[in-house]
Design a protein around this motif. Structure first.
Motif, PDB file in Angstrom:
ATOM      1  N   ASN A  19     -19.988 -27.196  43.260  1.00  0.00           N
ATOM      2  CA  ASN A  19     -21.199 -27.658  44.116  1.00  0.00           C
ATOM      3  C   ASN A  19     -22.707 -27.034  43.761  1.00  0.00           C
ATOM      4  O   ASN A  19     -23.438 -26.764  44.566  1.00  0.00           O
ATOM      5  N   ALA A  27     -30.394 -32.643  43.171  1.00  0.00           N
ATOM      6  CA  ALA A  27     -30.187 -33.618  44.425  1.00  0.00           C
ATOM      7  C   ALA A  27     -29.392 -32.870  45.432  1.00  0.00           C
ATOM      8  O   ALA A  27     -29.744 -32.902  46.727  1.00  0.00           O
ATOM      9  N   THR A  28     -28.436 -31.948  45.109  1.00  0.00           N
ATOM     10  CA  THR A  28     -28.025 -31.025  46.057  1.00  0.00           C
ATOM     11  C   THR A  28     -28.819 -29.936  46.916  1.00  0.00           C
ATOM     12  O   THR A  28     -28.818 -29.657  48.102  1.00  0.00           O
ATOM     13  N   VAL A  69     -32.200 -30.618  47.248  1.00  0.00           N
ATOM     14  CA  VAL A  69     -32.972 -31.521  48.320  1.00  0.00           C
ATOM     15  C   VAL A  69     -32.054 -31.801  49.552  1.00  0.00           C
ATOM     16  O   VAL A  69     -32.720 -31.609  50.576  1.00  0.00           O
ATOM     17  N   ALA A  70     -30.824 -31.954  49.460  1.00  0.00           N
ATOM     18  CA  ALA A  70     -30.065 -32.328  50.493  1.00  0.00           C
ATOM     19  C   ALA A  70     -29.846 -30.983  51.537  1.00  0.00           C
ATOM     20  O   ALA A  70     -30.074 -31.096  52.619  1.00  0.00           O
ATOM     21  N   ALA A  71     -29.765 -29.713  50.778  1.00  0.00           N
ATOM     22  CA  ALA A  71     -29.620 -28.516  51.349  1.00  0.00           C
ATOM     23  C   ALA A  71     -31.024 -28.294  52.189  1.00  0.00           C
ATOM     24  O   ALA A  71     -31.150 -27.983  53.390  1.00  0.00           O
ATOM     25  N   SER A  93     -33.255 -30.277  53.483  1.00  0.00           N
ATOM     26  CA  SER A  93     -33.051 -31.598  54.524  1.00  0.00           C
ATOM     27  C   SER A  93     -32.416 -30.962  55.437  1.00  0.00           C
ATOM     28  O   SER A  93     -33.029 -31.104  56.699  1.00  0.00           O
ATOM     29  N   PHE A  94     -31.306 -30.567  55.331  1.00  0.00           N
ATOM     30  CA  PHE A  94     -30.667 -29.869  56.395  1.00  0.00           C
ATOM     31  C   PHE A  94     -31.301 -28.758  57.221  1.00  0.00           C
ATOM     32  O   PHE A  94     -31.298 -28.799  58.313  1.00  0.00           O
ATOM     33  N   TYR A  97     -40.508 -25.625  48.302  1.00  0.00           N
ATOM     34  CA  TYR A  97     -40.499 -25.895  49.872  1.00  0.00           C
ATOM     35  C   TYR A  97     -41.038 -24.875  50.878  1.00  0.00           C
ATOM     36  O   TYR A  97     -41.386 -25.228  51.937  1.00  0.00           O
ATOM     37  N   GLY A 128     -38.903 -34.518  51.133  1.00  0.00           N
ATOM     38  CA  GLY A 128     -38.550 -33.916  52.483  1.00  0.00           C
ATOM     39  C   GLY A 128     -39.635 -33.213  52.651  1.00  0.00           C
ATOM     40  O   GLY A 128     -40.861 -33.172  52.252  1.00  0.00           O
TER      41      GLY A 128
END
Length: 444
Positions: free
Chosen positions: A134, A163-164, A166-168, A170-171, A199, A230
């Motif tokens: 991961n 991508a991981t 960006v997902a993190a 976003s969370f 970010y 995001g």
């Protein structure tokens, strides 16, 4: 960012993160003769003379190793792993550079019944391994008080783990404060550091770090990205957790944010490695040199953390860093909150965490002073501890803290305070809730 330095650092990250799984079934280390040792030393010292970030240090390392050879210090080292380990120790005794190392590097085993893997197949196997890991994103959580938490154990190249990431983020986008846990992070790629840090700062690009590269006498700069997928969080309080194991890229992330005054660092002084490396393969032998070819140059300080580490703003043992950072994040949120409910929750949760950090112990007689009935609530002494029960519900263990306060099991929205009369007798139990409510129950 120059592609050359980015790709070399990304490859270094992959090798560091994935070497252990790849070598899980490595063969026994081969024997080495005096001739082998001489050839390996000659190759290693030539590479250092050509590439190592500090030429004068490379010269001194060469002199020391040659003296060791002449004195017979390596004569009893007849296997490749023992010899390369000793050679690393001797090089580091001069350079103090923890990024510099000489390692036995056997080829990855071929698939059963197959031929040896090509370099491309080896890289694909390693990419698959870091994908299964991961990309070192180990834990993502929303802590009490709406504090976002991310544990990251390495910085994978952004082209692989972007991508991981960006997902993190976003969370975490709705968090009122952020905690980045780098206590087990040994480093990695600056491209992931760029992405995550982008970010945390405004859209206008910010100069994060530079790498001076000795070969070619050039400097490569790293800046934040002007656009990220995001939500940016430039005003959210940020805390970074460190330990003595935090190293290399973990230190860059920490050092950058500290000097930009964008984060509070909580934990221990980091390991002290600020030199990017390349892999140099010794001709004719399964030996790889982790070869520092440059040094970090922070645009604010003009220097880096090599040999000193990054000093935390709040020095605490690494094991306590999360709780301390969480409490400080909640204190910051409570101070600036205008909504009474948010302020109450932050203050309650901060008090809860601080009580967990400072547990108390009670004697049998001290526990008995609290035992009794308080309206629908009952407190009993059983099995060497205090227990709480309300209206026939389950019994929950009480954990004493200071000031007649008690934690109730592992519940994070409720705790208890006892009140005494002028003579010191316990006369009331007060239930404390995370929305600010206090519910008193006089003793029967």
């Amino acid at each position: 960012m120059r592609p050359a330095i980015a790709s070399r650092l990304a490859a270094c990250c992959l090798a560091a993160v994935l070497a252990a799984p790849a070598l899980a079934q490595a063969p026994a280390p081969p024997a080495v003769s005096a001739k082998d040792r001489e050839a390996i030393v000659a190759d290693v010292l030539a590479a250092l003379d050509e590439t190592y970030v500090f030429p004068e240090t490379a010269r001194k390392m060469g002199e020391h190793v040659r003296r060791q050879m002449q004195s017979g210090a390596y004569d009893g080292l007849t296997t490749l792993d023992a010899f390369t380990q000793k050679l690393t120790e001797d090089l580091q005794s001069v350079s103090k550079d923890r990024h510099l190392g000489v390692m036995w590097a056997p080829e990855e085993p071929a698939p059963a019944g197959g031929t040896a893997l090509t370099p491309e197949q080896q890289m694909e196997r390693r990419r698959a391994a870091i994908r299964r890991d991961n990309y070192c994103f180990r834990k993502l959580e929303r802590l009490a008080g709406n504090v976002g938490y991310l544990r990251l154990d390495c910085f994978a190249p952004a082209e692989l783990g972007g991508a991981t990431a960006v997902a993190a983020m976003s969370f975490l986008a709705g968090s009122d404060a952020l905690i980045f846990d780098l206590r087990q992070n040994g480093g990695g790629s600056p491209s992931m550091i760029q992405l995550l840090t982008s970010y945390l700062l405004p859209e206008e690009p910010t100069h994060l770090n530079s790498f001076y590269v000795r070969k070619g006498d050039r400097t490569d700069q790293f800046w934040t990205q002007s656009w990220v997928p995001g939500t940016r969080l430039p005003d959210v309080p940020v805390f970074v957790l460190t330990s003595s194991r935090s190293f290399s890229g973990a230190e860059e992330f920490t050092y950058n944010l500290k000097n930009l005054k964008r984060a509070t660092i909580v934990g221990e002084t980091t390991g002290g490695g600020a030199h990017p490396t390349d892999d140099h393969r010794v001709a004719g032998y399964p030996v790889v040199v982790s070869l520092p070819f440059g040094r970090a140059v922070n645009p604010i300080t003009g220097t880096n953390w090599e040999g000193t580490g990054v000093t935390p703003d709040v020095a605490v043992p690494a094991a306590e860093a999360l709780e301390v950072a969480h409490a400080r994040a909640l204190a910051a949120l409570a101070e600036k909150a205008t909504d009474p409910a948010i302020k109450a929750e932050a203050e309650f949760t901060r008090g809860l965490i601080e009580d967990r950090l400072k547990p108390a112990t009670l004697s049998e007689s001290e526990m008995q002073a609290y035992a009794g009935s308080y309206g629908p609530r009952a407190v009993t002494v059983e099995n060497g501890g205090l227990w709480y029960q309300r209206a026939g519900g389950p019994k929950v263990r009480l954990h004493p803290a200071a000031g007649d306060r008690f934690l109730v099991g592992d519940v994070d929205f409720f705790r208890i305070r006892f009140e005494r009369d002028a003579a010191g007798k316990v006369v009331r139990l007060v239930g404390l809730y995370n929305d600010g409510r206090e519910e008193p129950s006089p003793r029967d």
